[in-house]
Design a protein around this motif. Structure first.
Motif, PDB file in Angstrom:
ATOM      1  N   LYS A 133       0.862  -1.173   0.000  1.00 26.36           N
ATOM      2  CA  LYS A 133       0.000   0.000   0.000  1.00 26.36           C
ATOM      3  C   LYS A 133       0.904   1.231   0.000  1.00 26.36           C
ATOM      4  O   LYS A 133       1.880   1.284   0.749  1.00 26.36           O
ATOM      5  N   LYS A 134       0.563   2.196  -0.849  1.00 27.94           N
ATOM      6  CA  LYS A 134       1.357   3.424  -0.862  1.00 27.94           C
ATOM      7  C   LYS A 134       1.010   4.251   0.368  1.00 27.94           C
ATOM      8  O   LYS A 134      -0.161   4.526   0.628  1.00 27.94           O
ATOM      9  N   ILE A 135       2.013   4.636   1.120  1.00 24.42           N
ATOM     10  CA  ILE A 135       1.777   5.432   2.321  1.00 24.42           C
ATOM     11  C   ILE A 135       1.937   6.913   2.019  1.00 24.42           C
ATOM     12  O   ILE A 135       1.092   7.724   2.349  1.00 24.42           O
ATOM     13  N   GLY A 136       3.012   7.269   1.355  1.00 23.82           N
ATOM     14  CA  GLY A 136       3.216   8.672   1.036  1.00 23.82           C
ATOM     15  C   GLY A 136       4.644   8.923   0.640  1.00 23.82           C
ATOM     16  O   GLY A 136       5.480   8.022   0.664  1.00 23.82           O
ATOM     17  N   MET A 137       4.911  10.157   0.247  1.00 26.96           N
ATOM     18  CA  MET A 137       6.262  10.499  -0.191  1.00 26.96           C
ATOM     19  C   MET A 137       6.941  11.414   0.824  1.00 26.96           C
ATOM     20  O   MET A 137       6.289  12.133   1.573  1.00 26.96           O
ATOM     21  N   THR A 138       8.265  11.350   0.816  1.00 23.84           N
ATOM     22  CA  THR A 138       9.046  12.250   1.641  1.00 23.84           C
ATOM     23  C   THR A 138      10.425  12.353   0.989  1.00 23.84           C
ATOM     24  O   THR A 138      10.627  11.853  -0.115  1.00 23.84           O
ATOM     25  N   SER A 139      11.333  13.005   1.655  1.00 22.01           N
ATOM     26  CA  SER A 139      12.700  13.041   1.137  1.00 22.01           C
ATOM     27  C   SER A 139      13.646  12.730   2.273  1.00 22.01           C
ATOM     28  O   SER A 139      13.431  13.152   3.406  1.00 22.01           O
ATOM     29  N   ILE A 140      14.671  11.952   1.966  1.00 22.24           N
ATOM     30  CA  ILE A 140      15.662  11.624   2.983  1.00 22.24           C
ATOM     31  C   ILE A 140      17.047  11.870   2.403  1.00 22.24           C
ATOM     32  O   ILE A 140      17.203  12.066   1.197  1.00 22.24           O
ATOM     33  N   TYR A 141      18.046  11.820   3.263  1.00 25.08           N
ATOM     34  CA  TYR A 141      19.416  12.009   2.812  1.00 25.08           C
ATOM     35  C   TYR A 141      20.084  10.656   2.685  1.00 25.08           C
ATOM     36  O   TYR A 141      19.983   9.820   3.583  1.00 25.08           O
ATOM     37  N   ASP A 142      20.745  10.430   1.546  1.00 24.13           N
ATOM     38  CA  ASP A 142      21.431   9.151   1.374  1.00 24.13           C
ATOM     39  C   ASP A 142      22.836   9.244   1.958  1.00 24.13           C
ATOM     40  O   ASP A 142      23.229  10.257   2.534  1.00 24.13           O
ATOM     41  N   GLU A 143      23.604   8.166   1.790  1.00 27.60           N
ATOM     42  CA  GLU A 143      24.898   8.106   2.466  1.00 27.60           C
ATOM     43  C   GLU A 143      25.893   9.139   1.925  1.00 27.60           C
ATOM     44  O   GLU A 143      26.838   9.512   2.599  1.00 27.60           O
ATOM     45  N   THR A 144      25.663   9.643   0.709  1.00 24.97           N
ATOM     46  CA  THR A 144      26.567  10.658   0.175  1.00 24.97           C
ATOM     47  C   THR A 144      26.100  12.071   0.514  1.00 24.97           C
ATOM     48  O   THR A 144      26.682  13.038   0.049  1.00 24.97           O
TER      49      THR A 144
END
Lengths: 117, 209
Positions: free
Chosen positions: B7-18
């Protein structure tokens, strides 16, 4: 639109960093790391905070400085892993939470009184 | 191949390891349960049927109630078939599958029903640029499709001609979305990029490699 609880949960996993509290009108120095090729080095950006915007891990702040007669603004996310340190140089006495009027002022008029608290 | 329903919950943005900020989608996937196994001998093809999302028994009709009872599981809202399960991923009847079939860093395909846009003209639906200008006496034709083809030959409109019509609310598959995080305790997967549908809509997750 309200964020779903589980999205908030994902966002809360990014450890919030502790920075000294500042507000619009303050002069701050932001040390942030930049990548050049495969080297990383630290650069600092000193200027006046124009606004603090957003909430959670999308909270950002805008810093403005005058670099060789040209106004330069940078927007930093609080959650950015590239920000190493924030130092407060001066507390400014302003009446507004967002001091965009500063963009239209030059020279002596663009000075902000230091707060006496 | 292995797969899950979610089920799609929602979108967000996160920071990756770089240190890069990447847009990502949070998906709640599984636990799914195997409700049927199709075999080449009986059905002509190999597949397993997964069911997902508990639902009140009153909302399920009697034939389906029997179907779930046969697998020994509580009634579920949606079901889908997954073909070409590899040897190592082959599942048995009634088995529960959860997010641990995927690992972080893998690429998965996510399909679902896209958001419905209603009946749309060619400018929105097919990115036409409209006809001509608004001046020189021209009117009414700013967002028109223009010519549909030649005249006496072929004396017909070729099949597949792009015209106005229903846009969206059809099956869309996003391929090769990288898995950024998996949280087995909450059945959550975070993938890079976007997936079809509104928040809360159902998705089919597949990994082919």
């Amino acid at each position: 639109m309200n964020k779903p609880e589980l999205v908030k949960y994902i966002e809360s996993l990014e450890a919030p960093k502790q920075f000294p509290e500042f507000k619009a009108g303050d002069t701050i120095t932001v040390d942030y790391s930049i990548k050049e090729g495969n080297k990383t080095r630290t650069q600092s950006f000193t200027g006046i905070v124009l606004q603090i915007k957003g909430a959670g891990n999308t909270k950002t702040f805008t810093v403005r400085k005058i670099s060789g007669n040209i106004g330069v603004e940078r927007i930093f996310p609080f959650a950015s892993p590239n920000i190493e340190r924030i130092e407060i140089n001066k507390r400014g006495a302003v009446r507004r939470a967002r001091i965009f009027y500063l963009r239209n002022l030059r020279g002596k008029k663009a000075k902000i009184k230091e707060s006496r608290s | 191949m292995s797969g899950l329903l979610g089920k799609k919950i929602g979108m967000t943005s996160i920071y990756d390891e770089t240190g890069k900020n990447v847009a990502c989608t949070v998906i709640q996937a599984g636990p799914c349960v195997v409700t049927q196994i199709r075999t080449k001998d009986r059905d002509g093809y190999d597949a397993i049927q997964l069911a997902y999302d508990d639902v009140d028994e009153r909302k399920i009709n009697k034939p389906l109630r029997g179907h779930f009872a046969k697998a020994g599981v509580s009634p579920k809202r949606i079901m889908a078939e997954f073909t070409r399960f590899e040897e190592g991923h082959r599942k048995s009847f009634g088995e529960v599958i959860s997010v641990d079939v995927f690992t972080v860093g893998e690429f998965i395909d996510v399909s679902g029903l896209s958001k419905g846009k209603g009946f749309q003209g060619v400018v929105r639906r097919h990115k036409f640029s409209g006809v001509g200008g608004a001046t020189h006496g021209q009117h009414n034709r700013l967002r028109a499709p223009g010519s549909l083809g030649a005249s006496s030959y072929p004396s017909r409109v070729f099949p597949g001609m792009r015209m106005a019509g229903q846009m969206g609310q059809k099956k869309v598959k996003m391929i090769n979305l990288r898995i950024l995080h998996i949280f087995p305790e909450k059945n959550l997967i975070v993938v890079k990029g976007s997936v079809p549908g509104a928040n809360g809509s159902y998705l089919k997750l597949e990994r082919w490699s």
